[in-house]
Write an enzyme that holds these catalytic residues in place. Sequence first.
Site, short mmCIF file in Angstrom:
data_model
loop_
_atom_site.label_atom_id
_atom_site.label_comp_id
_atom_site.label_asym_id
_atom_site.label_seq_id
_atom_site.Cartn_x
_atom_site.Cartn_y
_atom_site.Cartn_z
N LYS A 1 33.95 38.00 43.84
CA LYS A 1 35.35 37.60 43.67
C LYS A 1 35.56 36.18 44.17
O LYS A 1 36.17 35.35 43.48
CB LYS A 1 36.28 38.56 44.41
CG LYS A 1 37.76 38.27 44.16
CD LYS A 1 38.66 39.18 44.96
CE LYS A 1 38.80 38.68 46.38
NZ LYS A 1 39.84 39.38 47.15
N ASP B 1 41.26 40.98 42.13
CA ASP B 1 41.70 41.43 43.45
C ASP B 1 42.59 42.67 43.26
O ASP B 1 42.69 43.22 42.15
CB ASP B 1 42.43 40.32 44.20
CG ASP B 1 43.78 39.98 43.57
OD1 ASP B 1 44.09 40.47 42.46
OD2 ASP B 1 44.54 39.22 44.19
#
Length: 214
Positions: A124, A142
């Site tokens: 991420k 997220d």
Amino acid sequence: MAKQLDYHTIREIFTRFRDAEDEPKGELHHVNAYTLVVAVALSAQATDAGVNKATKALFEKVDTPQKMLDLGEEQLIEHIKTIGLYRNKAKNVMKLSRILVEDYGGEVPNSRAALQSLPGVGRKTANVVLNMWWHHPAQAVDTHIFRVGNRTGIAPGKDVDAVERAIEDHIPADFQLHAHHWLILHGRYICVARKPKCAACLIRDLCPFEDKTL
């Protein structure tokens, strides 16, 4: 989990997002690629606002890996101790800074594999840096994007990897660059977790979410 929306509905959704804000920006403050890596690494299980408050003074004097090493771990902790997991994050920042100095000449690499090899940098974080700094159409999923993707049917998936693949597979190419920011901002301010603000939603007529609020 909503069913996957069709191509034409997704195109209409992102056309509306683009019309409302054609150049969406990330909210983490940074001055270069290095400070972006640090900010994103610090943002795990923390808010962007909290990270920005902690790094404001830090980034005024530390904007390179070498300067971070010169600052030292204890001084870094003093700056970021309001952020959750700050001790472990400080250790990772020092480790990644040393690797950048010793292995990359003080520069941040622009490949996902190299970024993910840095301590405290997962997929991420790597995708955020690739997207925000090098403008790659990388999708960092997220909690906000996971929720919006599943709730709306834009990119449903049982885990973050599945949602990332759904974004890449189903969102038209001309929206890929900014898709991450449109989705995260929509999730942060409109399609919130507990009581989504459906009355203010640009795409409420296209969204299949059954528990819409009025």
